[in-house]
Design a protein around this motif. Structure first.
Motif, short mmCIF file in Angstrom:
data_model
loop_
_atom_site.label_atom_id
_atom_site.label_comp_id
_atom_site.label_asym_id
_atom_site.label_seq_id
_atom_site.Cartn_x
_atom_site.Cartn_y
_atom_site.Cartn_z
N GLU A 8 11.46 27.87 -26.07
CA GLU A 8 10.79 28.54 -24.96
C GLU A 8 9.37 28.02 -24.78
O GLU A 8 8.91 27.83 -23.65
CB GLU A 8 10.76 30.05 -25.20
N ARG A 9 8.68 27.75 -25.93
CA ARG A 9 7.32 27.22 -25.83
C ARG A 9 7.32 25.82 -25.19
O ARG A 9 6.44 25.50 -24.37
CB ARG A 9 6.68 27.18 -27.20
N GLN A 12 8.00 26.28 -21.57
CA GLN A 12 6.82 26.83 -20.93
C GLN A 12 5.72 25.79 -20.78
O GLN A 12 5.03 25.72 -19.75
CB GLN A 12 6.30 28.02 -21.73
N LEU A 15 6.71 23.52 -17.99
CA LEU A 15 6.53 24.22 -16.72
C LEU A 15 5.07 24.33 -16.33
O LEU A 15 4.70 24.18 -15.17
CB LEU A 15 7.17 25.60 -16.80
N LEU A 16 4.21 24.61 -17.33
CA LEU A 16 2.77 24.69 -17.04
C LEU A 16 2.23 23.35 -16.57
O LEU A 16 1.42 23.27 -15.64
CB LEU A 16 2.02 25.17 -18.29
#
Length: 468
Positions: A8-9, A12, A15-16
């Motif tokens: 997930e990190r 994320q 995505l960031l």
């Protein structure tokens, strides 16, 4: 071992990074678009200056013509025209002074023009006073010596120099707009490629570590599709020149009205003061202005097609075409009915915007009638249709003058004509409108012809509702 939290990190983080890159790209695109809009505004400003220059030249020519007419006829009505044009010229000079305040070269031209205008005004007054006090002979002598025309010629020269300066500025500014357009396009392409690469990275990570995370992947794919659609929309906005042609067409209307109006005034008010060649010139000017007005009207009609929303619904093509044929049959051309015989067979229905499809038929049939007219009573037009699995195909065949297939690719272009205006009147927009309407419906249009052996125009339309 990679845990769900690690995955997930990573996602994320990607995505960031994607969001930051998109934000930077959008900010850059916005900045470039703002700058391009400003530059486009300067292009419009340059066109306005050039229009003012042409208006000033018209005022000079009309004031000089009115003065000569007064010298010949002694009619005070011409003095009113001369004084009106003289006052309008002063307004145009003041407007040019304001509009070119940032251009030292043009300001020098305006100063020179102002000085010449003062001399010109006095010389026009000399002719006026000579006619009023000394009579026709004295005024005619001044006209014969080009007492005021010499100064007018000098003023025309300065105005031509100003026009040349503005023309160079126009080329530079249009080049700058084009350069910015390429930059924005490249930015959007890079943005799309970057988004695609990041999407593939995200997809690879999810496929490698989480086989069951399909729903998340589908969400990302939907986001990417939305992003591609928005990117395409921005590109279409950048490339959309229809609003520009619409603005330019409206800007042309005022000088056209002036040309037509003043030419008509001269033809009506001063025919006895003009020789046959001058009258012919005025008629050519008026006819050309009216033709250009028709071109502008057709260009506006063409540009509106891209903005008008479509109201798609089932169309009974048989009834639609029969209604159009009845309208054509009741029409008159200079009081004489068209001798062209139109024969229509059964036509299948389709899906589309009835108003737009009606315009397609009107344009195609009008085109067939026009180019079949030389056949006289032997002219024939045949309308046929056939139904496929997904498409309805329609044909309009005539036995008119036809065309050379080597130039078929020009048929559906705006203002493209395969016959001279002396042979057949028209503006060259009708078939372009046909192509635009049919392609907007997701269909296609084609033409086949042979010189002196007629032509066949065909188009296809869907028979079921399509997603656009």
């Amino acid at each position: 071992m990679t845990t769900m939290v690690d995955i997930e990190r990573r996602v994320q983080g990607v995505l960031l990074a994607m969001f930051a890159a998109l934000l930077v790209a959008i900010v850059m695109a916005f900045a470039f678009t703002r700058y391009m809009t400003t530059t486009s505004g300067w292009v419009s400003h340059t066109y306005a200056v050039m229009t003012t220059i042409e208006t000033a030249k018209t005022d000079i020519a009309q004031a000089l013509s009115a003065t000569r007419a007064y010298a010949i006829t002694g009619d005070a009505a011409f003095l009113a025209v001369k004084n009106s044009k003289d006052a309008e010229l002063q307004q145009q000079l003041a407007l040019l002074r304001r509009m070119t305040s940032d251009n030292a070269t043009e300001q020098a031209h305006v100063r020179a023009l102002t000085a010449l205008a003062g001399t010109w005004h006095l010389r026009l007054g000399d002719v006026e006073r000579a006619r009023a006090i000394q009579g026709f002979a004295a005024a005619a002598a001044l006209v014969q010596k080009r007492h005021a025309a010499v100064t007018s010629t000098a003023m025309f020269g300065v105005l031509d120099d100003m026009h040349a300066v503005e023309q160079r500025l126009l080329l530079q500014r249009r080049s700058e707009v084009e350069r910015l357009r390429h930059i924005v396009n490249a930015l959007f392409v890079a943005l799309g490629c970057f988004a695609l690469i990041l999407s593939l990275v995200i997809y690879a990570q999810i496929r490698r570590h989480i086989r069951h995370w399909d729903e998340t992947q589908h969400q990302l794919e939907r986001l990417n599709r939305d992003l591609d659609q928005k990117t395409q929309s921005l590109q279409e906005t950048v490339h959309d020149l229809e609003s520009f042609s619409y603005s330019v067409s409206h800007d042309l209307r005022a000088p056209l009205r002036h040309i037509t109006g003043y030419a008509s005034m001269l033809l009506e008010d001063a025919p006895e003061g003009l020789d046959s060649e001058s009258l012919r010139h005025l008629n050519v000017i008026a006819d050309s202005a009216r033709h250009m007005g028709a071109l502008i009207d057709d260009l506006l009609a063409f540009s509106r097609l891209g903005r008008k929303p479509m109201d798609k619904q089932p169309i009974d093509m048989q009834n639609l075409v029969e209604d159009i044929i009845r309208d054509i049959g009741s029409a008159r051309n200079n009081g004489v009915a068209s001798p062209v015989h139109i024969k229509a067979s059964a036509l299948p229905p389709c899906i589309g915007d009835p108003a737009l499809i009606r315009q397609v038929w009107i344009n195609l049939l009008s085109n067939a009638i026009k180019y079949s007219a030389p056949r006289g009573a032997a002219a024939e037009i045949e309308i046929t249709g056939e139904l496929g699995e997904e498409w309805a195909r329609y044909r309009v065949r005539d036995n008119g003058v036809g065309f050379d297939m080597r130039y078929a690719d020009k048929l559906f272009g705006v203002f493209q004509r395969l016959h001279s205006p002396e042979q057949f009147e028209g503006t060259g927009v009708g078939l372009a409108i046909v192509h635009r309407v049919v392609t907007r419906h997701g269909g296609r249009v084609d033409a086949v012809g042979k010189t002196d052996h007629g032509a066949t125009f065909s188009f296809e339309l869907p028979i079921t509702e399509a997603t656009t």
